[in-house]
Design a protein around this motif. Structure first.
Motif, PDB file in Angstrom:
ATOM      1  N   ILE A 123       0.831  -1.203   0.000  1.00 53.35           N
ATOM      2  CA  ILE A 123       0.000   0.000   0.000  1.00 53.35           C
ATOM      3  C   ILE A 123       0.871   1.262   0.000  1.00 53.35           C
ATOM      4  O   ILE A 123       1.810   1.386   0.785  1.00 53.35           O
ATOM      5  CB  ILE A 123      -0.942   0.013   1.217  1.00 53.35           C
ATOM      6  N   ILE A 124       0.532   2.184  -0.896  1.00 53.53           N
ATOM      7  CA  ILE A 124       1.235   3.462  -1.000  1.00 53.53           C
ATOM      8  C   ILE A 124       0.235   4.596  -0.806  1.00 53.53           C
ATOM      9  O   ILE A 124      -0.848   4.589  -1.404  1.00 53.53           O
ATOM     10  CB  ILE A 124       1.927   3.598  -2.371  1.00 53.53           C
ATOM     11  N   ASP A 125       0.590   5.570   0.016  1.00 55.71           N
ATOM     12  CA  ASP A 125      -0.254   6.741   0.252  1.00 55.71           C
ATOM     13  C   ASP A 125      -0.181   7.648  -0.968  1.00 55.71           C
ATOM     14  O   ASP A 125       0.812   8.343  -1.188  1.00 55.71           O
ATOM     15  CB  ASP A 125       0.225   7.477   1.505  1.00 55.71           C
ATOM     16  N   ALA A 126      -1.237   7.638  -1.789  1.00 53.41           N
ATOM     17  CA  ALA A 126      -1.241   8.400  -3.044  1.00 53.41           C
ATOM     18  C   ALA A 126      -1.440   9.897  -2.836  1.00 53.41           C
ATOM     19  O   ALA A 126      -1.354  10.665  -3.796  1.00 53.41           O
ATOM     20  CB  ALA A 126      -2.320   7.862  -3.967  1.00 53.41           C
ATOM     21  N   SER A 127      -1.691  10.319  -1.590  1.00 49.81           N
ATOM     22  CA  SER A 127      -1.838  11.760  -1.328  1.00 49.81           C
ATOM     23  C   SER A 127      -0.479  12.440  -1.149  1.00 49.81           C
ATOM     24  O   SER A 127      -0.402  13.669  -1.093  1.00 49.81           O
ATOM     25  CB  SER A 127      -2.702  11.986  -0.087  1.00 49.81           C
ATOM     26  N   LEU A 128       0.580  11.661  -1.071  1.00 49.82           N
ATOM     27  CA  LEU A 128       1.926  12.215  -0.960  1.00 49.82           C
ATOM     28  C   LEU A 128       2.318  12.903  -2.265  1.00 49.82           C
ATOM     29  O   LEU A 128       1.726  12.637  -3.324  1.00 49.82           O
ATOM     30  CB  LEU A 128       2.933  11.099  -0.649  1.00 49.82           C
ATOM     31  N   PRO A 129       3.339  13.779  -2.244  1.00 49.77           N
ATOM     32  CA  PRO A 129       3.817  14.403  -3.490  1.00 49.77           C
ATOM     33  C   PRO A 129       4.198  13.336  -4.512  1.00 49.77           C
ATOM     34  O   PRO A 129       4.721  12.269  -4.148  1.00 49.77           O
ATOM     35  CB  PRO A 129       5.045  15.187  -3.035  1.00 49.77           C
ATOM     36  N   ILE A 130       3.934  13.599  -5.782  1.00 50.62           N
ATOM     37  CA  ILE A 130       4.114  12.617  -6.838  1.00 50.62           C
ATOM     38  C   ILE A 130       5.537  12.055  -6.880  1.00 50.62           C
ATOM     39  O   ILE A 130       5.742  10.855  -7.098  1.00 50.62           O
ATOM     40  CB  ILE A 130       3.729  13.219  -8.213  1.00 50.62           C
ATOM     41  N   GLU A 131       6.535  12.899  -6.644  1.00 51.65           N
ATOM     42  CA  GLU A 131       7.924  12.431  -6.673  1.00 51.65           C
ATOM     43  C   GLU A 131       8.172  11.385  -5.594  1.00 51.65           C
ATOM     44  O   GLU A 131       8.880  10.409  -5.825  1.00 51.65           O
ATOM     45  CB  GLU A 131       8.895  13.605  -6.490  1.00 51.65           C
ATOM     46  N   ARG A 132       7.571  11.593  -4.438  1.00 48.82           N
ATOM     47  CA  ARG A 132       7.718  10.659  -3.332  1.00 48.82           C
ATOM     48  C   ARG A 132       7.013   9.337  -3.644  1.00 48.82           C
ATOM     49  O   ARG A 132       7.545   8.253  -3.389  1.00 48.82           O
ATOM     50  CB  ARG A 132       7.139  11.281  -2.059  1.00 48.82           C
ATOM     51  N   VAL A 133       5.820   9.424  -4.223  1.00 48.64           N
ATOM     52  CA  VAL A 133       5.059   8.230  -4.587  1.00 48.64           C
ATOM     53  C   VAL A 133       5.833   7.410  -5.618  1.00 48.64           C
ATOM     54  O   VAL A 133       5.930   6.185  -5.511  1.00 48.64           O
ATOM     55  CB  VAL A 133       3.661   8.613  -5.133  1.00 48.64           C
ATOM     56  N   VAL A 134       6.386   8.080  -6.610  1.00 46.96           N
ATOM     57  CA  VAL A 134       7.166   7.397  -7.651  1.00 46.96           C
ATOM     58  C   VAL A 134       8.374   6.708  -7.041  1.00 46.96           C
ATOM     59  O   VAL A 134       8.690   5.560  -7.380  1.00 46.96           O
ATOM     60  CB  VAL A 134       7.604   8.401  -8.745  1.00 46.96           C
ATOM     61  N   ARG A 135       9.051   7.389  -6.141  1.00 46.61           N
ATOM     62  CA  ARG A 135      10.249   6.811  -5.516  1.00 46.61           C
ATOM     63  C   ARG A 135       9.908   5.556  -4.702  1.00 46.61           C
ATOM     64  O   ARG A 135      10.613   4.549  -4.773  1.00 46.61           O
ATOM     65  CB  ARG A 135      10.942   7.852  -4.632  1.00 46.61           C
ATOM     66  N   ILE A 136       8.818   5.628  -3.947  1.00 42.38           N
ATOM     67  CA  ILE A 136       8.398   4.467  -3.145  1.00 42.38           C
ATOM     68  C   ILE A 136       8.069   3.288  -4.057  1.00 42.38           C
ATOM     69  O   ILE A 136       8.486   2.145  -3.807  1.00 42.38           O
ATOM     70  CB  ILE A 136       7.177   4.822  -2.271  1.00 42.38           C
ATOM     71  N   ALA A 137       7.320   3.556  -5.122  1.00 44.74           N
ATOM     72  CA  ALA A 137       6.932   2.491  -6.055  1.00 44.74           C
ATOM     73  C   ALA A 137       8.156   1.881  -6.731  1.00 44.74           C
ATOM     74  O   ALA A 137       8.271   0.651  -6.835  1.00 44.74           O
ATOM     75  CB  ALA A 137       5.968   3.047  -7.107  1.00 44.74           C
ATOM     76  N   GLU A 138       9.056   2.729  -7.164  1.00 45.99           N
ATOM     77  CA  GLU A 138      10.269   2.244  -7.839  1.00 45.99           C
ATOM     78  C   GLU A 138      11.107   1.375  -6.898  1.00 45.99           C
ATOM     79  O   GLU A 138      11.577   0.294  -7.287  1.00 45.99           O
ATOM     80  CB  GLU A 138      11.105   3.428  -8.326  1.00 45.99           C
ATOM     81  N   GLU A 139      11.266   1.827  -5.678  1.00 47.10           N
ATOM     82  CA  GLU A 139      12.066   1.069  -4.705  1.00 47.10           C
ATOM     83  C   GLU A 139      11.454  -0.297  -4.419  1.00 47.10           C
ATOM     84  O   GLU A 139      12.166  -1.296  -4.281  1.00 47.10           O
ATOM     85  CB  GLU A 139      12.204   1.873  -3.409  1.00 47.10           C
ATOM     86  N   LYS A 140      10.140  -0.345  -4.324  1.00 49.79           N
ATOM     87  CA  LYS A 140       9.455  -1.608  -4.032  1.00 49.79           C
ATOM     88  C   LYS A 140       9.615  -2.585  -5.211  1.00 49.79           C
ATOM     89  O   LYS A 140       9.825  -3.795  -5.012  1.00 49.79           O
ATOM     90  CB  LYS A 140       7.974  -1.370  -3.740  1.00 49.79           C
ATOM     91  N   ILE A 141       9.505  -2.067  -6.432  1.00 50.12           N
ATOM     92  CA  ILE A 141       9.655  -2.923  -7.605  1.00 50.12           C
ATOM     93  C   ILE A 141      11.075  -3.457  -7.717  1.00 50.12           C
ATOM     94  O   ILE A 141      11.282  -4.655  -7.970  1.00 50.12           O
ATOM     95  CB  ILE A 141       9.262  -2.156  -8.890  1.00 50.12           C
ATOM     96  N   ILE A 142      12.062  -2.604  -7.496  1.00 45.86           N
ATOM     97  CA  ILE A 142      13.463  -3.036  -7.561  1.00 45.86           C
ATOM     98  C   ILE A 142      13.742  -4.090  -6.487  1.00 45.86           C
ATOM     99  O   ILE A 142      14.441  -5.076  -6.737  1.00 45.86           O
ATOM    100  CB  ILE A 142      14.409  -1.831  -7.403  1.00 45.86           C
ATOM    101  N   GLU A 143      13.163  -3.883  -5.315  1.00 42.97           N
ATOM    102  CA  GLU A 143      13.310  -4.870  -4.235  1.00 42.97           C
ATOM    103  C   GLU A 143      12.755  -6.233  -4.668  1.00 42.97           C
ATOM    104  O   GLU A 143      13.348  -7.279  -4.403  1.00 42.97           O
ATOM    105  CB  GLU A 143      12.562  -4.371  -2.998  1.00 42.97           C
ATOM    106  N   LYS A 144      11.609  -6.207  -5.368  1.00 43.35           N
ATOM    107  CA  LYS A 144      10.987  -7.437  -5.834  1.00 43.35           C
ATOM    108  C   LYS A 144      11.838  -8.102  -6.930  1.00 43.35           C
ATOM    109  O   LYS A 144      11.999  -9.332  -6.938  1.00 43.35           O
ATOM    110  CB  LYS A 144       9.588  -7.131  -6.390  1.00 43.35           C
ATOM    111  N   VAL A 145      12.369  -7.296  -7.818  1.00 43.43           N
ATOM    112  CA  VAL A 145      13.172  -7.817  -8.935  1.00 43.43           C
ATOM    113  C   VAL A 145      14.448  -8.496  -8.428  1.00 43.43           C
ATOM    114  O   VAL A 145      14.871  -9.519  -8.947  1.00 43.43           O
ATOM    115  CB  VAL A 145      13.536  -6.677  -9.905  1.00 43.43           C
ATOM    116  N   LYS A 146      15.027  -7.947  -7.369  1.00 41.26           N
ATOM    117  CA  LYS A 146      16.306  -8.453  -6.851  1.00 41.26           C
ATOM    118  C   LYS A 146      16.153  -9.721  -6.008  1.00 41.26           C
ATOM    119  O   LYS A 146      17.142 -10.375  -5.700  1.00 41.26           O
ATOM    120  CB  LYS A 146      17.000  -7.367  -6.032  1.00 41.26           C
ATOM    121  N   LYS A 147      14.919 -10.061  -5.624  1.00 48.57           N
ATOM    122  CA  LYS A 147      14.709 -11.249  -4.782  1.00 48.57           C
ATOM    123  C   LYS A 147      15.030 -12.530  -5.544  1.00 48.57           C
ATOM    124  O   LYS A 147      14.743 -12.630  -6.728  1.00 48.57           O
ATOM    125  CB  LYS A 147      13.251 -11.292  -4.283  1.00 48.57           C
TER     126      LYS A 147
END
Length: 210
Positions: free
Chosen positions: A186-210
């Protein structure tokens, strides 16, 4: 060849997931990863044609079961024609909406039953489920406000639904998340867009590296 990873982006209307998907996709591609961006309903010719029927603002008389079946049909064709071949080629597939949208919108908000809509979609997708689902959470009032002020966004039949409908959609997502919590983030979509993008990117990279 290593199989790819299927990641879906979910959330109520106006959560910004489509924008985030595009931005994250660009960042991942720039880092050298094989990424495919797609959407539901749509992504291929047949499914885009079905999308036009489902979301046409003139089709206000559409029955809820008809709507659910059309989504499932579009999903099936998109899956076999685009998603599965990309996964077999090792792509990270980022999909704007998938089965969880049907469970929240038609299953819960339309009152058709989450279990019933899940059954329809299990027939359509067989065993293919996302390895990770990013859920962009936002209050319905804020989501609809964003839609009304975004002139570049497609306004479709579902956007025209009442606030109470959109509140039910969010409630439906919360039930679905509880049911499939192992793959949801779950990501808080009310956060600034740059922050939301960073959280999403980090989570995806974490998944890819597993």
């Amino acid at each position: 060849m290593e199989r790819g990873i299927f990641i879906t982006f979910e959330g109520p209307d106006g959560a910004g997931k489509t924008t985030v998907l595009q931005m994250v996709g660009e960042k991942l591609a720039q880092s050298g990863l094989k990424v495919l961006l797609t959407r539901e309903p749509g992504g291929i010719s047949i499914s885009e044609q079905i999308r036009q029927v489902i979301l046409n603002k003139d089709n206000t008389s559409m029955d809820g079961r008809t709507e659910a079946l059309l989504y499932a049909a579009a999903r099936r064709q998109h899956l076999v024609e685009k998603v599965k071949p990309a996964l077999e080629k090792g792509y990270i597939v980022l999909c704007d909406r998938f089965i969880d949208s049907s469970l929240a919108y038609q299953g819960y908000a339309r009152g058709l039953g989450i279990k019933e809509v899940l059954t329809i979609n299990e027939f359509a997708i067989e065993e293919t489920m996302p390895e990770l689902t990013l859920y962009f959470d936002i209050e319905p009032e804020e989501g609809l406000k964003r839609i009304s002020t975004n002139n570049s966004r497609e306004v479709n039949r579902l956007d025209m639904e009442t606030l109470s409908f959109h509140k039910k959609v969010r409630e439906g997502y919360q039930i679905v998340i509880e049911q499939f919590k192992d793959r949801f983030f779950i990501i808080d979509a009310s956060l600034p867009i740059e922050r939301v993008v960073r959280i999403a990117e980090e989570k995806i990279i974490e998944k890819v590296k597993k």
